[in-house]
Design a protein around this motif. Sequence first.
Motif, short mmCIF file in Angstrom:
data_model
loop_
_atom_site.label_atom_id
_atom_site.label_comp_id
_atom_site.label_asym_id
_atom_site.label_seq_id
_atom_site.Cartn_x
_atom_site.Cartn_y
_atom_site.Cartn_z
N CYS A 135 0.84 -1.19 0.00
CA CYS A 135 0.00 0.00 0.00
C CYS A 135 0.89 1.25 0.00
N ALA A 136 0.62 2.18 -0.90
CA ALA A 136 1.29 3.47 -0.91
C ALA A 136 0.43 4.47 -0.13
N ILE A 137 1.07 5.32 0.65
CA ILE A 137 0.35 6.21 1.56
C ILE A 137 0.90 7.63 1.46
N VAL A 222 -5.64 11.72 4.41
CA VAL A 222 -4.88 10.48 4.22
C VAL A 222 -5.30 9.88 2.88
N GLN A 223 -4.33 9.66 2.01
CA GLN A 223 -4.59 9.00 0.74
C GLN A 223 -3.81 7.69 0.71
N PHE A 224 -4.43 6.65 0.20
CA PHE A 224 -3.69 5.40 0.06
C PHE A 224 -4.29 4.55 -1.05
N GLY A 225 -3.44 3.67 -1.56
CA GLY A 225 -3.87 2.78 -2.63
C GLY A 225 -3.02 1.53 -2.67
N ILE A 226 -3.62 0.45 -3.09
CA ILE A 226 -2.93 -0.84 -3.17
C ILE A 226 -2.03 -0.89 -4.40
N ILE A 227 -0.86 -1.51 -4.23
CA ILE A 227 0.09 -1.73 -5.32
C ILE A 227 -0.07 -3.17 -5.83
#
Length: 259
Positions: A135-137, A222-227
């Motif tokens: 996860c990128a944050i 807070v922003q996040f997304g799966i790699i």
Amino acid sequence: MSHLQGCLCPQHLLQGLVNQGQRDNRLELHQVSVMSALMDGVYEGEMTLAELFGKGDFGLGTFNGLDGELIAFDGEAFQLRSDGSARPATGDQKTPYAVVTFFEPQLTLKVDSPVSRRALHHDIDEQIGSANVFCAIRIDGHFNRVKTRTVVRQVPPFRPFTEAVKQQPIFDFSHATGTLVGFRSPDFIQGIGVAGYHEHFITEQRQGGGHVIDYHLQQGSVQFGIISRLVVHFPKGEDFRHANLTPAFLDRDIRRAEH
């Protein structure tokens, strides 16, 4: 109780990745070298930042000789130095270890009440719903406190990382507005990368920051997304070829050095 305002269940988050289709190549994580090599003192790399940012413009790492911490986002890159200061990085600088992606957040959430680093990580873990994904944050906001460290530049013959960090200066940024860039990685990646959360911070004025040890967020986003994929670029030098990449206490030493 979650401090994140908003909810996206794991099934919908993962389905969003499937629907990305042709954009899926932007969900790659590109890594220079492996963490176990850095732990063994492989501090000189061949890849320049100009080459690195062709593979991703959001991420973190270090510079040759452990000369400060790298943080990159919004088309900019900075060198966070051992005196606590920050300066723009240049494309001809090289890195022995870095992790970058083209940041594609699937979720942006608001934090409107104070929260510790540990509690916020717990909330992010619950939103992701799986311990087995990258996860990128990114966090932008006002921090009551950010505790950082930056290793002092090393010179040959290089000492192992556990020795180098014993003399690292510690900095406390109080009531600071700024940006935090990080990755959450599964436990099975330990040694290849850094298991758990790995985060770097820089102030809004771009005047200081470092590798994050702890923080307390007052409010922010807070922003996040799966790699979806990990690509590792292995060094070609003799120091890497002869490094001990499987020491007996690798997990313990990385956790002590990075967390």
